[in-house]
Design a protein around this motif. Structure first.
Motif, PDB file in Angstrom:
ATOM      1  N   ASP A 114      27.277  30.145  46.242  1.00  0.00           N
ATOM      2  CA  ASP A 114      27.446  31.451  45.612  1.00  0.00           C
ATOM      3  C   ASP A 114      28.322  32.338  46.492  1.00  0.00           C
ATOM      4  O   ASP A 114      28.713  31.971  47.606  1.00  0.00           O
ATOM      5  N   THR A 135      33.933  29.366  39.453  1.00  0.00           N
ATOM      6  CA  THR A 135      33.459  29.224  38.083  1.00  0.00           C
ATOM      7  C   THR A 135      32.303  30.191  37.877  1.00  0.00           C
ATOM      8  O   THR A 135      31.400  30.268  38.707  1.00  0.00           O
ATOM      9  N   LYS A 136      32.351  30.906  36.768  1.00  0.00           N
ATOM     10  CA  LYS A 136      31.267  31.845  36.484  1.00  0.00           C
ATOM     11  C   LYS A 136      30.164  31.122  35.722  1.00  0.00           C
ATOM     12  O   LYS A 136      30.402  30.494  34.697  1.00  0.00           O
ATOM     13  N   LYS A 153      25.834  35.226  35.270  1.00  0.00           N
ATOM     14  CA  LYS A 153      26.366  36.410  35.959  1.00  0.00           C
ATOM     15  C   LYS A 153      26.870  36.091  37.361  1.00  0.00           C
ATOM     16  O   LYS A 153      27.336  36.973  38.067  1.00  0.00           O
ATOM     17  N   CYS A 154      26.770  34.837  37.788  1.00  0.00           N
ATOM     18  CA  CYS A 154      27.113  34.451  39.156  1.00  0.00           C
ATOM     19  C   CYS A 154      28.416  33.670  39.210  1.00  0.00           C
ATOM     20  O   CYS A 154      28.690  32.839  38.349  1.00  0.00           O
ATOM     21  N   TRP A 155      29.189  33.926  40.238  1.00  0.00           N
ATOM     22  CA  TRP A 155      30.375  33.128  40.517  1.00  0.00           C
ATOM     23  C   TRP A 155      29.982  32.024  41.487  1.00  0.00           C
ATOM     24  O   TRP A 155      29.307  32.283  42.484  1.00  0.00           O
TER      25      TRP A 155
END
Length: 70
Positions: free
Chosen positions: A10, A37-38, A41-43
């Motif tokens: 993350d 990559t999303k 809500k997290c990349w």
């Protein structure tokens, strides 16, 4: 390749690795310096991407010096 999972990290883990703030890592994602990559809500960033950036930095190319930390 079926059945093979890649290590992903993350934004916070990548920020710690490079000594940058999470906000700066998000900026680098949005301008295309870091491929991510999303997921929801997290990349998420693949280990291979982090290793490639490490190699560029060791060669004297510093793609992560484009923005100062807040």
């Amino acid at each position: 390749m079926p059945g093979v999972f890649k290590e992903i990290y993350d934004v916070e883990a990548v920020a710690r690795h490079f000594g940058k703030s999470p906000k700066t890592i998000l900026h680098f994602i949005h301008v295309g310096i870091i491929h991510a990559t999303k997921m929801g809500k997290c990349w998420m960033i693949h280990r291979e991407t982090i290793e490639a950036l490490d190699r560029q930095i060791k060669k004297g190319h510093a793609p992560l010096n484009g923005k100062e930390d807040d």
